[in-house]
Scaffold this active site. Structure first.
Site, PDB file in Angstrom:
ATOM      1  N   ASP A  85      13.146  -0.960 -34.361  1.00  0.00           N
ATOM      2  CA  ASP A  85      11.818  -0.492 -34.000  1.00  0.00           C
ATOM      3  C   ASP A  85      10.876  -0.817 -35.162  1.00  0.00           C
ATOM      4  O   ASP A  85      11.333  -1.132 -36.264  1.00  0.00           O
ATOM      5  CB  ASP A  85      11.868   1.017 -33.743  1.00  0.00           C
ATOM      6  N   THR A  92      -6.617  -7.772 -39.848  1.00  0.00           N
ATOM      7  CA  THR A  92      -8.000  -8.153 -40.125  1.00  0.00           C
ATOM      8  C   THR A  92      -8.941  -7.662 -39.032  1.00  0.00           C
ATOM      9  O   THR A  92      -8.587  -7.632 -37.846  1.00  0.00           O
ATOM     10  CB  THR A  92      -8.127  -9.684 -40.246  1.00  0.00           C
ATOM     11  N   ARG A 140       4.796  -4.343 -27.000  1.00  0.00           N
ATOM     12  CA  ARG A 140       4.497  -3.597 -25.774  1.00  0.00           C
ATOM     13  C   ARG A 140       5.746  -3.359 -24.941  1.00  0.00           C
ATOM     14  O   ARG A 140       5.728  -3.455 -23.715  1.00  0.00           O
ATOM     15  CB  ARG A 140       3.446  -4.330 -24.940  1.00  0.00           C
ATOM     16  N   LYS A 166      13.642  -1.928 -24.053  1.00  0.00           N
ATOM     17  CA  LYS A 166      14.412  -2.010 -25.292  1.00  0.00           C
ATOM     18  C   LYS A 166      15.905  -1.895 -25.005  1.00  0.00           C
ATOM     19  O   LYS A 166      16.718  -2.660 -25.530  1.00  0.00           O
ATOM     20  CB  LYS A 166      13.981  -0.898 -26.258  1.00  0.00           C
TER      21      LYS A 166
END
Length: 1305
Positions: free
Chosen positions: A637, A852, A1010, A1016
């Site tokens: 993770d 950024t 996402r 997962k």
């Protein structure tokens, strides 16, 4: 009855005794807060105008009571008056009252208001405790037939056709209707977290099934069962039963202890206390809480003792007392503390800042803690009664007219990184229907929700407010003005009104929420795969080896019977002799192997938990420590695992100069100069048009330009955000904290405060900035428009109008209007004006792993803004393509030719030593995947900053519309890093599963963004199934539990917000860097030790079986035992167990060498330590040594009948050589000596020779003490040991193992 009637004539003149005309809330407090929208028509009065529900029912009841007392002199008895009083005050038949207020039939002009004295009266009765309890179990009001007729139909959430069937409505598997603060009509699961693998009923069946699914255990079970057959019995039955029972008991005991430990940890999490509001509906008409002494009784007692002339004064006093309560709500409530496991659907829970949400809930009210006093005590019936809801306890909760702070406006922020992995805070809102409702009215609410669902970003429901039951007396002549019963109100609910289990309340406000889903029905639990029993790869390998040993045993038995000519031996058929040979050779398949390995695992777990360099590490599953040394894929993770989820502004570039680290002091000086007030002048507000005043010492043009640029970009960053400041008291000091949906914005606002410009105040209308140097307000703006950040737009903007003039008399008349915007460089490049440095500077920051943001501004004239506002309003009302229409208007007026101000670089702080840890693991041959629920840009930055992506490595991004074609590039560039989002990943797993996984498993690094918890887990399962390799998953949040449980090895990090991942994991650590030592050191040692241990146990069993085979051949193939009873049992226990088991302390390299050469770990993945090659080498060694030991013993001593002295002499020589051979072999295999090893070997040798005098039943003791015994023993042992040792030395010299190379041996 005419006199009371006249009080309600619309144009009746005011009575001189106007003070007797009391309002409804003074007369009947139970009706004071009844909501009856829409309001009935108002009626006129000379003094003031009051709503119908205030004036319409105010006088008659009091007048009746006064009239009754005035006529008291004519009353026949005190009992009659008391009964009349009881009938008026206690609305026992409130359920039969109509809107007119009478009982039974609708009220008419001639209807009697008081019961006639001639009517039969009910005797007064006391309410028992059982009756009071039963009254709390009645159906909610909205389930009554009357309520259901008037209630509007709720939205249909289930799969039904919308029929209002009571069973469907309360079916827990479809939609559910929840009565707030009351008992539910349906049963729902308990709100308990459970990571246990077994229940008390499933433990034995499941564990026994798991044990006997191993071939070795089933084999020995069959061997033990065979001893029940007399023809197959050899020696004592316990010789075969006890070892198997011991093995199974050890394993079951370990599983039980592991599961008990899990249950204890679950109990700890389930016992966390939460404040719950308990409701008790007020009795009909009495207006007091249950158990509270009734003011009516006090008044009756006073009425007995006072003169009749003072009775009117008594009633006025009572009414004055009731009027001070402002009326009572539907229910009384108090606070109590309940453990998490005791929370039930319908409970109203109070949550505070940084509290974990224990169940899936719907928010009812959000309020600032400034309005709350100390928590109300839990009231016990035995000593005190609950106080009035509007008296004491209601002061602890906010009123409806609270200030417009974050909490009181119905808003709250939550952190969901434990649920979905997203770092941004989520804004949650309360429904206006419940936010503005008194807490005492919550029992009138019901929530209709859909069936439990695993989708964490979706929810549809309805909240309904049932009509308040009328408890006051209504005047009968106004029945025509009442248009039926009060209608129920309803409001929609969506995801913005919910807080799911294991999220954390981030706002500094208190929240009241009702429990909707509990325990296994929460989003978190539904996204979690069930716990499974994990078996190590080494055990599967040993299981396959034991099958070969069994085939070898069967073949050997068949060969011996065949060599005997399949003849009958001692009257037994050949197949019975073959079965006896099988039993005799059963030691080839070592029953003690599982025991030794299980005990070894416990030792490894002890080493891990007591390693001081990785404190806090816990082994929760002690059956798979060897798999730590065989990991090939690491799935990690991001949030909380690789990063700390703490943002920090590290760099800012303003076009010509860049600031970072110590250079930020120069930015502070520019800000101080820009917003300082000249001496002698009153403080004035600054605007972007204000002239930058540079000090005389640095009045160069370049310095002035840079100073002006720095001021503009700092001002833009201080205004362009969605951050709200809140003030809290910590340790006696007032501390300002910030709340926002994005931690990036908080980091930027904190930076502006550090350089001197502090966000002081913010609401929906305005914003104020204060100078940290002077403490004066230097900037004040009115917020005209806010364009929030979206994942599609990747930018946010704000239109503000500046106040100007002196601080004390500032105005925004003719103020400057500016549009500020910040966003990702990919979208801002086309929006800002032409420049030559933006692309280069953002690329430099990205290489440093910084996130950024490009900042720009644009000045708007009043006319331009007016045109924009008009078109924006029109676009906002479009029924079709509204979002596109609004975006087009914004682009037309605002998003073009924006002045570029600067670029900011924000760092997501990494966990300690993440960079060297990932580099070492990559060098160890482990392929690393990062699976996160966060945004693509965030994941890319962290992958670069953490060195997951090597410098210069190409990151290939897969877009959804080009998903399959993107795979072609990866086929030709297998060294690239893959970056894929959740939608593309779902597309791949659905339509291109095989093609995707076959390429992805070859890549050195993969980043998936996402990802849902289910995705997962699916990725982990897919890699396991496709590669058949060991997969390790590591995470810290509740959203990682499914992935951890789906992995071969699950590692959980104890996170800041919770312990869900660490509780469900096989290994729990406190920091990511601990994983390196767990794998490279402890995993390596565990695997190498278990491999060597299992080989020795197999060798130990095989060599004694070879001895038995040689003896059987010499004894004309008779299936008789060479070593019986104690010799057979003692050989595998007392005489060889501890020296062999001491190998769990051996290590081939030191820890520093293992970390210095991670390539040593890469070798373990090949499985050479316990391969078929090494296994057959040990089989050959066993055959050689067994043949030499037994063959030479028979040659040097002789063979005779089992009862002769020659046989006992031969047994004494061969068995002694056998034991000493095993001890010497252990010593020959030790790489690093430990004092326990020496003690085990020497001690076991001493135990054996010390036990020889007690073995007279098996040995010829006189022969053992002779020189003849010892020289034969020495010759046989030398021939048995020297050749294997010489061969080993030659092999090491020709092909030295890697560990000997790095040690320089």
């Amino acid at each position: 009855m005419s006199a009371p009637h006249q009080y309600h004539q619309p144009n009746a003149p005011d009575d001189a005794d106007s003070d007797l005309e009391l309002d409804l809330d003074e007369l009947d407090p139970l009706a004071a807060h009844s909501a009856s929208p829409p309001s009935p028509p108002r009626r006129k009065s000379k003094e003031n105008r009051r709503p119908f529900h205030e004036l319409g029912a105010r006088i008659p009841l009091r007048n009746l009571r006064v009239g009754r007392l005035r006529g008291r002199r004519n009353a026949p008895s005190q009992e009659v008056d008391d009964e009349d009083l009881r009938g008026l005050i206690e609305d026992d038949d409130v359920g039969n009252r109509s809107s007119g207020g009478s009982f039974g039939q609708p009220a008419e002009d001639h209807a009697p208001l008081l019961p006639s004295q001639r009517e039969q009266r009910r005797p007064p009765r006391e309410t028992s405790a059982l009756q009071r309890y039963a009254s709390n179990l009645r159906l909610p009001s909205f389930l009554s037939p009357a309520a259901s007729q008037n209630a509007p139909a709720a939205i249909q959430l289930g799969d039904g056709d919308g029929e209002s069937d009571a069973e469907d409505e309360h079916d827990a598997t479809s939609q559910r209707t929840i009565t707030v603060g009351q008992l539910q009509t349906s049963r729902f699961p308990a709100n308990a977290v459970s990571n246990a693998k077994y229940t008390p009923w499933s433990f034995l069946p499941r564990t026994l099934y798991n044990e006997f699914s191993f071939f070795i255990n089933m084999y020995f079970l069959l061997v033990a069962m065979s001893q029940l057959i007399p023809a197959l019995r050899i020696g004592y039955l316990s010789t075969y039963i006890v070892p198997l029972a011991f093995v199974v008991s050890i394993t079951l005991g370990k599983e039980a202890l592991d599961d008990i430990a899990r249950r204890r940890r679950d109990a700890e999490a389930n016992s966390e206390g939460y404040t719950v509001l308990k409701f008790d509906e007020n009795s009909a008409g009495n207006g007091v809480a249950p158990g509270k002494a009734s003011n009516r009784k006090k008044r009756l007692r006073k009425a007995k003792s006072r003169a009749e002339s003072s009775r009117l004064t008594d009633i006025e006093d009572e009414e004055q007392q009731l009027s001070t309560t402002k009326g009572l709500a539907t229910a009384t409530y108090w606070e109590t503390v309940k453990p998490s496991r005791s929370l039930k659907v319908g409970d109203v829970v109070r949550l505070g800042k940084d509290m974990r949400v224990p169940a899936d809930m719907v928010i009812l009210k959000s309020y600032s803690p400034d309005h709350a006093t100390a928590p109300a005590p839990k009231f016990e019936e035995s000593d005190s009664s609950p106080t009035l809801v509007d008296g004491d306890i209601n002061d602890n909760l906010p009123k409806n007219d609270s200030t417009a702070s974050t909490g009181s406006s119905g808003e709250a922020f939550i952190r969901t990184d434990q649920l979905d992995g997203e770092t941004d805070w989520k804004l949650r809102l309360t429904s206006p229907l419940t936010q503005n409702l008194d807490v005492g009215e919550y029992t009138r609410l019901r929530v209709i929700a859909g069936k439990p669902d695993r989708r964490v970003n979706e929810f549809y429901g309805t909240v309904e407010l049932s009509p308040k039951r009328q408890r006051q007396y209504d005047p009968h002549e106004q029945e025509d003005e009442v248009s039926g019963s009060e209608q129920a109100q309803s409001a929609p609910l969506n995801i913005d009104n919910t807080v799911w289990a294991n999220t954390v309340l981030a706002s500094s406000c208190n929240v009241l929420a009702v429990v909707v889903y509990t325990g296994p029905q929460t989003r978190q639990a539904l996204s979690t795969s069930p716990s499974r029993s994990k078996t190590g790869l080494l055990e599967h390998e040993i299981n396959s080896l034991t099958k070969f040993l069994c085939i070898f045993t069967l073949s050997l038995s068949f060969v011996l019977v065949a060599l005997a000519g399949f003849r009958d031996i001692e009257g037994r058929k050949w197949y019975l002799s073959m079965l006896r040979f099988l039993i005799l050779f059963s030691t080839i398949v070592p029953v003690g192997l599982r025991v030794n390995l299980d005990m070894g695992k416990s030792v490894y777990a002890w080493f891990i938990e007591h390693d001081k360099s990785i404190p806090g590490t816990v082994v929760r599953t002690s059956t798979i420590p060897e798999d730590l040394g065989r990991i090939e894929y690491l799935l990690s993770d991001k949030t909380g695992t690789l990063t700390q989820n703490e943002m920090e502004m590290k760099k800012i570039h303003v076009g010509t100069v860049s600031y970072a680290n110590e250079a930020m002091d120069e930015v502070s000086s520019y800000v101080r100069q820009s917003f300082s007030t000249p001496a002698g002048e009153p403080p004035a507000l600054s605007t972007p048009s204000s002239v930058y005043v540079a000090p005389v010492t640095s009045a160069t043009r370049t310095r002035r330009e840079i100073g002006s640029r720095v001021r503009d970009v700092v001002l833009a960053l201080a205004l362009c955000h969605n951050v709200t400041p809140t003030t809290e008291e910590e340790n006696g000091e007032m501390v300002t904290t910030y709340q926002a949906s994005s931690p990036d914005e908080i980091a930027i606002v904190r930076w502006t405060e550090n350089v001197g410009l502090k966000l002081f105040q913010r609401d929906r209308e305005s914003m104020s900035l204060r100078s940290c140097d002077t403490g004066n307000t230097v900037v004040r703006v009115r917020i005209l428009n806010v364009f929030p950040f979206t994942s599609e737009g990747k930018r946010m903007g704000i239109v503000v109008k500046f106040y100007h003039g002196p601080e004390s008399s500032a105005t925004d008349h003719d103020g400057d209007i500016w549009f500020y915007q910040k966003g990702a460089d990919t979208v801002m490049t086309s929006i800002v004006a032409a420049n030559d440095w933006l692309e280069e500077e953002t690329a430099n920051m990205a290489r440093e792993g910084l996130r950024t943001l490009v900042v720009g501004r644009k000045r708007l004239s009043a006319q331009t803004y007016q045109d924009f506002a008009t078109k924006h309003a029109q676009a906002s009302l479009a029924l079709q393509n509204r979002d596109n229409a609004v975006a087009d208007v914004v682009k037309e007026f605002l998003e073009h030719d924006i002045e570029l101000l600067g670029v900011t670089g924000v760092e997501d702080k990494l966990q300690k030593d993440v960079k060297p840890s990932l580099e070492l693991l990559r060098n160890a041959g482990i392929k690393i995947w990062m699976l996160t629920g966060d945004k693509v840009e965030t994941a890319r930055c962290v992958a670069v900053s953490s060195k997951l992506v090597a410098r210069g490595q190409y990151v290939h991004t897969i877009a959804k519309n080009l998903a399959y074609s993107s795979l072609d590039y990866l086929r030709t560039n297998p060294s690239a890093c893959l970056l894929i989002d959740g939608e593309s990943l779902a597309l791949m797993l659905t339509h291109h599963r095989q093609a995707f996984i076959s390429l992805a498993v070859l890549l050195p690094a993969v980043v998936a963004c996402r990802c849902s918890p289910t995705q997962k887990a699916d990725v982990a399962k897919l890699i396991r199934e496709y590669t058949k390799k060991r997969v390790c998953c590591i995470g810290d949040g509740g959203n990682d539990v499914s992935m951890i449980q789906a992995a071969d090895v699950g590692v959980g990090i104890v996170g800041k917000e919770g312990r869900q991942a660490s509780l469900a994991a096989d290994f729990s650590i406190e920091q990511f860097c601990y994983l390196v030592k767990l794998l490279v050191w402890h995993g390596r040692n565990s695997y190498k030790r278990s491999a060597k241990l299992s080989q020795f146990v197999i060798h130990r069993g095989l060599i004694i079986s070879i001895c038995q085979t040689v003896y059987s051949i010499a004894s004309r193939f008779e299936p008789n035992a060479l070593y019986k009873d104690w010799l057979l049992v003692g050989y595998s226990t007392v005489y060889t167990m501890w020296p062999v088991f001491s190998l769990v302390l051996d290590r081939d390299v030191d820890e520093s060498v293992a970390n210095l050469y991670p390539e040593l770990y890469a070798e373990l993945k090949t499985g050479r330590s316990l391969s078929y090659k090494s296994f057959f080498i040990w089989v050959l060694v066993s055959i050689y040594q067994g043949s030499m030991i037994q063959g030479l013993s028979q040659l040097l001593v002789g063979v005779d009948g089992v009862t002769t002295p020659i046989f006992r002499q031969m047994v004494s020589v061969s068995f002694t050589v056998l034991v000493m051979n095993e001890l010497t072999m252990v010593a020959m295999e030790v790489t690093t000596w430990h004092w326990i090893m020496i003690a085990c070997i020497v001690g076991t040798g001493g135990i054996y020779f010390g036990s020889v005098p007690f073995l007279g039943e098996y040995y010829e003791l006189g022969f053992v003490s002779s020189l003849d015994f010892w020289w034969k023993f020495a010759v046989i042992a030398t021939i048995s040991l020297v050749p294997p040792y010489v061969a080993k030395l030659v092999g090491r010299a020709l092909r030295p193992p890697s560990y000997r190379k790095v040690r320089g041996i």
